[in-house]
Design a protein around this motif. Sequence first.
Motif, PDB file in Angstrom:
ATOM      1  N   PHE A  67       0.817  -1.213   0.000  1.00 23.63           N
ATOM      2  CA  PHE A  67       0.000   0.000   0.000  1.00 23.63           C
ATOM      3  C   PHE A  67       0.852   1.266   0.000  1.00 23.63           C
ATOM      4  O   PHE A  67       0.376   2.344  -0.340  1.00 23.63           O
ATOM      5  CB  PHE A  67      -0.933  -0.001   1.217  1.00 23.63           C
ATOM      6  CG  PHE A  67      -1.925   1.125   1.221  1.00 23.63           C
ATOM      7  CD1 PHE A  67      -3.005   1.122   0.352  1.00 23.63           C
ATOM      8  CD2 PHE A  67      -1.797   2.184   2.103  1.00 23.63           C
ATOM      9  CE1 PHE A  67      -3.929   2.164   0.355  1.00 23.63           C
ATOM     10  CE2 PHE A  67      -2.717   3.229   2.118  1.00 23.63           C
ATOM     11  CZ  PHE A  67      -3.788   3.211   1.240  1.00 23.63           C
ATOM     12  N   GLN A  68       2.113   1.146   0.314  1.00 26.25           N
ATOM     13  CA  GLN A  68       3.013   2.294   0.368  1.00 26.25           C
ATOM     14  C   GLN A  68       3.766   2.511  -0.942  1.00 26.25           C
ATOM     15  O   GLN A  68       4.569   3.426  -1.050  1.00 26.25           O
ATOM     16  CB  GLN A  68       3.993   2.125   1.528  1.00 26.25           C
ATOM     17  CG  GLN A  68       3.281   2.087   2.866  1.00 26.25           C
ATOM     18  CD  GLN A  68       4.230   1.832   4.004  1.00 26.25           C
ATOM     19  OE1 GLN A  68       4.839   0.783   4.116  1.00 26.25           O
ATOM     20  NE2 GLN A  68       4.367   2.826   4.863  1.00 26.25           N
TER      21      GLN A  68
ATOM     22  N   GLN B 277       1.379   5.188  -6.710  1.00 22.36           N
ATOM     23  CA  GLN B 277       0.648   6.443  -6.545  1.00 22.36           C
ATOM     24  C   GLN B 277      -0.751   6.160  -5.992  1.00 22.36           C
ATOM     25  O   GLN B 277      -1.481   5.327  -6.535  1.00 22.36           O
ATOM     26  CB  GLN B 277       0.529   7.128  -7.902  1.00 22.36           C
ATOM     27  CG  GLN B 277      -0.326   8.359  -7.910  1.00 22.36           C
ATOM     28  CD  GLN B 277      -0.571   8.870  -9.327  1.00 22.36           C
ATOM     29  OE1 GLN B 277      -0.088   8.311 -10.304  1.00 22.36           O
ATOM     30  NE2 GLN B 277      -1.336   9.928  -9.428  1.00 22.36           N
ATOM     31  N   ALA B 278      -1.114   6.850  -4.932  1.00 19.66           N
ATOM     32  CA  ALA B 278      -2.486   6.750  -4.417  1.00 19.66           C
ATOM     33  C   ALA B 278      -3.427   7.357  -5.445  1.00 19.66           C
ATOM     34  O   ALA B 278      -3.131   8.408  -6.019  1.00 19.66           O
ATOM     35  CB  ALA B 278      -2.599   7.486  -3.089  1.00 19.66           C
TER      36      ALA B 278
ATOM     37  N   ASP C 243      -4.669  -1.671 -11.548  1.00 21.84           N
ATOM     38  CA  ASP C 243      -4.468  -0.972 -10.284  1.00 21.84           C
ATOM     39  C   ASP C 243      -4.652  -1.961  -9.137  1.00 21.84           C
ATOM     40  O   ASP C 243      -5.317  -2.986  -9.286  1.00 21.84           O
ATOM     41  CB  ASP C 243      -5.463   0.190 -10.139  1.00 21.84           C
ATOM     42  CG  ASP C 243      -5.139   1.357 -11.056  1.00 21.84           C
ATOM     43  OD1 ASP C 243      -3.969   1.496 -11.471  1.00 21.84           O
ATOM     44  OD2 ASP C 243      -6.064   2.138 -11.365  1.00 21.84           O
TER      45      ASP C 243
ATOM     46  N   ARG D 163      -4.003   1.975  -5.314  1.00 22.52           N
ATOM     47  CA  ARG D 163      -2.677   2.435  -5.713  1.00 22.52           C
ATOM     48  C   ARG D 163      -2.442   2.043  -7.169  1.00 22.52           C
ATOM     49  O   ARG D 163      -2.849   0.972  -7.612  1.00 22.52           O
ATOM     50  CB  ARG D 163      -1.571   1.798  -4.867  1.00 22.52           C
ATOM     51  CG  ARG D 163      -1.718   1.898  -3.384  1.00 22.52           C
ATOM     52  CD  ARG D 163      -1.564   3.258  -2.837  1.00 22.52           C
ATOM     53  NE  ARG D 163      -0.206   3.747  -2.909  1.00 22.52           N
ATOM     54  CZ  ARG D 163       0.200   4.835  -2.291  1.00 22.52           C
ATOM     55  NH1 ARG D 163      -0.621   5.534  -1.536  1.00 22.52           N
ATOM     56  NH2 ARG D 163       1.430   5.265  -2.411  1.00 22.52           N
TER      57      ARG D 163
END
Length: 131
Positions: free
Chosen positions: A55-56, A59-60, A70, A127
Motif C-alpha cells: 500500500f506504500q 501512486q495513491a 491498479d 494504488r
Amino acid sequence: MLAKRIIRTGKRYIGTPYVFGAPSNRKDIFDCSSFVRHVYGKHGIRLPRNSRQQFQVGQAIPLSWLREGDLLFFTTPKRKKKNGLERIGHVAIYLGNHTILHTSRNDKKVTITSLSPYWENVIVGARRVIT
C-alpha cells in the motif's frame, strides 16, 4: 499494454490454493500479497511482501480513477477497528468492470470476484503501480 499482460499472467493462476502466509517463492500456493507480488514481479515490477507494505508503493488514486491493473486494498474483520496501515489486510488486482482478481480465505483459491457491496464497504484505498 502492461496491465493486460499482468492480468493475463494472473488469470493463469485461477484455482491455485490460498494459504495464509504462503512463502514468496511458491507458485503452487498463494496468499493475497504473495500472489500480487508474484504476478507483478513476472513483469519487472518489484513489490514488497505484504499488503500493508504494498500500500506504500506507487501512486495513491481515487476510486473514481480506477483502471485495469491498479491495486485495491481492503480491511478485514480482524483489522477493521485499527488505524492507518494497520487497517489493511487484503490486496487485489482491479480487472475493470467492477471485478477483482485475488485470492482470499473466503474463496480459498485465486479467483475473479465482483466488487459486491461487501467488498465495496471494506475498501481502504487504491494504488497505481504501473507507470
